[in-house]
Design a protein around this motif. Structure first.
Motif, PDB file in Angstrom:
ATOM      1  N   ARG A   3      38.699  42.957  51.943  1.00 49.25           N
ATOM      2  CA  ARG A   3      39.633  44.014  52.344  1.00 49.25           C
ATOM      3  C   ARG A   3      40.725  43.479  53.265  1.00 49.25           C
ATOM      4  O   ARG A   3      41.893  43.876  53.167  1.00 49.25           O
ATOM      5  CB  ARG A   3      38.878  45.154  53.015  1.00 49.25           C
ATOM      6  CG  ARG A   3      38.136  46.051  52.027  1.00 49.25           C
ATOM      7  CD  ARG A   3      37.320  47.114  52.731  1.00 49.25           C
ATOM      8  NE  ARG A   3      36.729  48.053  51.779  1.00 49.25           N
ATOM      9  CZ  ARG A   3      35.757  48.895  52.062  1.00 49.25           C
ATOM     10  NH1 ARG A   3      35.249  48.928  53.298  1.00 49.25           N
ATOM     11  NH2 ARG A   3      35.283  49.713  51.145  1.00 49.25           N
ATOM     12  N   ALA A   4      40.352  42.562  54.149  1.00 50.48           N
ATOM     13  CA  ALA A   4      41.348  41.979  55.050  1.00 50.48           C
ATOM     14  C   ALA A   4      42.365  41.150  54.269  1.00 50.48           C
ATOM     15  O   ALA A   4      43.567  41.178  54.568  1.00 50.48           O
ATOM     16  CB  ALA A   4      40.645  41.116  56.098  1.00 50.48           C
ATOM     17  N   TRP A   5      41.885  40.430  53.269  1.00 56.07           N
ATOM     18  CA  TRP A   5      42.784  39.639  52.418  1.00 56.07           C
ATOM     19  C   TRP A   5      43.763  40.549  51.673  1.00 56.07           C
ATOM     20  O   TRP A   5      44.968  40.299  51.655  1.00 56.07           O
ATOM     21  CB  TRP A   5      41.957  38.812  51.437  1.00 56.07           C
ATOM     22  CG  TRP A   5      42.753  38.138  50.360  1.00 56.07           C
ATOM     23  CD1 TRP A   5      43.732  37.202  50.524  1.00 56.07           C
ATOM     24  CD2 TRP A   5      42.641  38.346  48.947  1.00 56.07           C
ATOM     25  NE1 TRP A   5      44.234  36.813  49.305  1.00 56.07           N
ATOM     26  CE2 TRP A   5      43.582  37.498  48.322  1.00 56.07           C
ATOM     27  CE3 TRP A   5      41.823  39.157  48.167  1.00 56.07           C
ATOM     28  CZ2 TRP A   5      43.730  37.435  46.931  1.00 56.07           C
ATOM     29  CZ3 TRP A   5      41.968  39.100  46.785  1.00 56.07           C
ATOM     30  CH2 TRP A   5      42.908  38.257  46.172  1.00 56.07           C
ATOM     31  N   LEU A   6      43.250  41.623  51.077  1.00 56.56           N
ATOM     32  CA  LEU A   6      44.112  42.535  50.336  1.00 56.56           C
ATOM     33  C   LEU A   6      45.079  43.267  51.267  1.00 56.56           C
ATOM     34  O   LEU A   6      46.234  43.522  50.899  1.00 56.56           O
ATOM     35  CB  LEU A   6      43.272  43.534  49.550  1.00 56.56           C
ATOM     36  CG  LEU A   6      42.504  42.937  48.358  1.00 56.56           C
ATOM     37  CD1 LEU A   6      41.521  43.946  47.781  1.00 56.56           C
ATOM     38  CD2 LEU A   6      43.466  42.454  47.282  1.00 56.56           C
ATOM     39  N   ALA A  24      50.654  43.844  53.382  1.00 54.12           N
ATOM     40  CA  ALA A  24      51.590  43.647  54.490  1.00 54.12           C
ATOM     41  C   ALA A  24      52.709  42.683  54.110  1.00 54.12           C
ATOM     42  O   ALA A  24      53.833  42.795  54.616  1.00 54.12           O
ATOM     43  CB  ALA A  24      50.840  43.120  55.712  1.00 54.12           C
ATOM     44  N   LEU A  25      52.423  41.764  53.213  1.00 48.78           N
ATOM     45  CA  LEU A  25      53.426  40.797  52.755  1.00 48.78           C
ATOM     46  C   LEU A  25      54.358  41.395  51.709  1.00 48.78           C
ATOM     47  O   LEU A  25      55.276  40.725  51.228  1.00 48.78           O
ATOM     48  CB  LEU A  25      52.746  39.554  52.186  1.00 48.78           C
ATOM     49  CG  LEU A  25      52.022  38.662  53.204  1.00 48.78           C
ATOM     50  CD1 LEU A  25      51.212  37.579  52.491  1.00 48.78           C
ATOM     51  CD2 LEU A  25      53.031  38.020  54.158  1.00 48.78           C
ATOM     52  N   GLY A  26      54.095  42.645  51.326  1.00 50.32           N
ATOM     53  CA  GLY A  26      54.986  43.322  50.395  1.00 50.32           C
ATOM     54  C   GLY A  26      54.702  43.063  48.932  1.00 50.32           C
ATOM     55  O   GLY A  26      55.592  43.244  48.090  1.00 50.32           O
ATOM     56  N   LEU A  41      48.749  43.639  43.490  1.00 50.38           N
ATOM     57  CA  LEU A  41      47.558  44.003  44.259  1.00 50.38           C
ATOM     58  C   LEU A  41      46.423  44.437  43.330  1.00 50.38           C
ATOM     59  O   LEU A  41      45.255  44.100  43.556  1.00 50.38           O
ATOM     60  CB  LEU A  41      47.885  45.122  45.242  1.00 50.38           C
ATOM     61  CG  LEU A  41      48.788  44.741  46.425  1.00 50.38           C
ATOM     62  CD1 LEU A  41      49.188  45.980  47.202  1.00 50.38           C
ATOM     63  CD2 LEU A  41      48.088  43.748  47.337  1.00 50.38           C
ATOM     64  N   ALA A  42      46.758  45.188  42.288  1.00 43.62           N
ATOM     65  CA  ALA A  42      45.734  45.633  41.340  1.00 43.62           C
ATOM     66  C   ALA A  42      45.104  44.444  40.628  1.00 43.62           C
ATOM     67  O   ALA A  42      43.886  44.376  40.440  1.00 43.62           O
ATOM     68  CB  ALA A  42      46.343  46.599  40.330  1.00 43.62           C
ATOM     69  N   ARG A  43      45.947  43.474  40.229  1.00 45.40           N
ATOM     70  CA  ARG A  43      45.418  42.292  39.543  1.00 45.40           C
ATOM     71  C   ARG A  43      44.569  41.449  40.479  1.00 45.40           C
ATOM     72  O   ARG A  43      43.516  40.936  40.089  1.00 45.40           O
ATOM     73  CB  ARG A  43      46.562  41.458  38.975  1.00 45.40           C
ATOM     74  CG  ARG A  43      46.105  40.365  37.996  1.00 45.40           C
ATOM     75  CD  ARG A  43      47.172  39.322  37.783  1.00 45.40           C
ATOM     76  NE  ARG A  43      47.453  38.584  38.999  1.00 45.40           N
ATOM     77  CZ  ARG A  43      48.686  38.337  39.453  1.00 45.40           C
ATOM     78  NH1 ARG A  43      49.748  38.795  38.812  1.00 45.40           N
ATOM     79  NH2 ARG A  43      48.859  37.648  40.567  1.00 45.40           N
TER      80      ARG A  43
END
Length: 305
Positions: free
Chosen positions: A62-65, A70-72, A78-80
């Protein structure tokens, strides 16, 4: 942290990549995308002190996602990346490298799907009726455009076609699609005629010992590469002017949209395009609906406020 400490996680990703390629037979494009996503996850995990597959928990994922958001990163990305992480942790769990699989706990960002730009039927006719067919390359380019639009095949599928895949009597073409799935696609008369003209008067002029059975050839006689096919499409469209600059995939979108506009049912279009899911094909119903609304606004006396 040195490279040796991070080796277990990197080795697990490499093993997962082999699993995708050998056991699941995913396409090279999907493989590159997933491994790129997992390399990014690995880099993040290492930065926060996670080096073992068993340490990948829901908090890390979750922190990675969240950082990706945050990086836009786009919602589709994000889904992939969520899907790649889920597939990876499920693999680790099956192999006994992860006691509890955190993948199912991840929410899936809904990917925003913009409606694709497509030709009108008049645009397609303008392009295909004005291609200069002088010389073998002219014959080839028209055949490439006609087959792409006439069958809706992907550019990689087009370039993978062999001469024997084209059945002139049945007016079909045998296509090897994603995941090694084979399908038979109808070929319309204009595409069939263009392909036959290319085979008769164009291909022999370019063919050499390295041509093999490839249906479409590059200028040097080898099998036509997707990059070259894309260049052909963009170049020929630029010669026409006044029509959208579409890629080969844009011609595929146009073919699907025009099939539905002509009354084809969704299941038939799904079979023609080789979509594994009907949900993918349903995108084109929205395209057709938007075009109908545009026509209504332009043509109906009370179509606008």
């Amino acid at each position: 942290m040195n490279a040796d400490e991070a080796a277990p996680l990197k080795e697990a990703i490499a093993a997962f990549g082999k699993h995708l390629r050998v056991e699941r037979g995913v396409s090279p494009h999907t493989l590159r995308a997933y491994l790129g996503d997992l390399d990014d996850l690995c880099g993040y995990a290492i930065a926060v002190g996670v080096t073992e597959p068993e340490e990948l928990d829901i908090g890390v994922l979750r922190a990675w996602l969240a950082r990706q958001h945050a990086l836009g990163r786009a919602r589709a990305t994000l889904a992939r990346r969520t899907a790649a992480a889920r597939a990876f942790t499920a693999y680790l769990h099956r192999r006994g490298l992860l006691q509890n699989d955190p993948g199912p706990l991840l929410g899936t960002p809904k990917a925003q799907r913009d409606l694709p730009v497509v030709f009108t039927q008049d645009d397609a006719s303008r392009l295909l009726d004005t291609v200069d067919t002088q010389g073998p390359l002219g014959l080839r380019d028209l055949a490439v455009l006609e087959v792409l639009y006439g069958t809706g095949v992907r550019v990689s599928e087009l370039c993978g076609l062999d001469i024997d895949d084209l059945d002139t009597e049945r007016r079909t073409v045998r296509v090897l699609g994603k995941g090694g799935r084979e399908r038979t696609v109808p070929v319309g008369e204009p595409a069939l005629r263009a392909a036959q003209d290319w085979l008769r008067a164009g291909r022999p002029a370019l063919a050499n010992e390295g041509s093999g059975p490839a249906l479409f050839l590059g200028a040097r006689g080898g099998r036509l590469h997707p990059t070259s096919a894309r260049r052909i499409v963009h170049g020929r469209i630029a010669e026409v002017g006044g029509v959208p600059d579409l890629s080969p995939h844009g011609l595929r979108h146009s073919a699907a949209t025009h099939l539905l506009e002509g009354g084809a049912d969704l299941r038939s279009v799904q079979e023609i395009l080789g979509h594994a899911s009907l949900q993918t094909t349903q995108l084109y119903t929205h395209v057709s609906a938007e075009r109908l609304k545009q026509v209504h606004r332009q043509a109906h006396p009370r179509g606008t406020a």
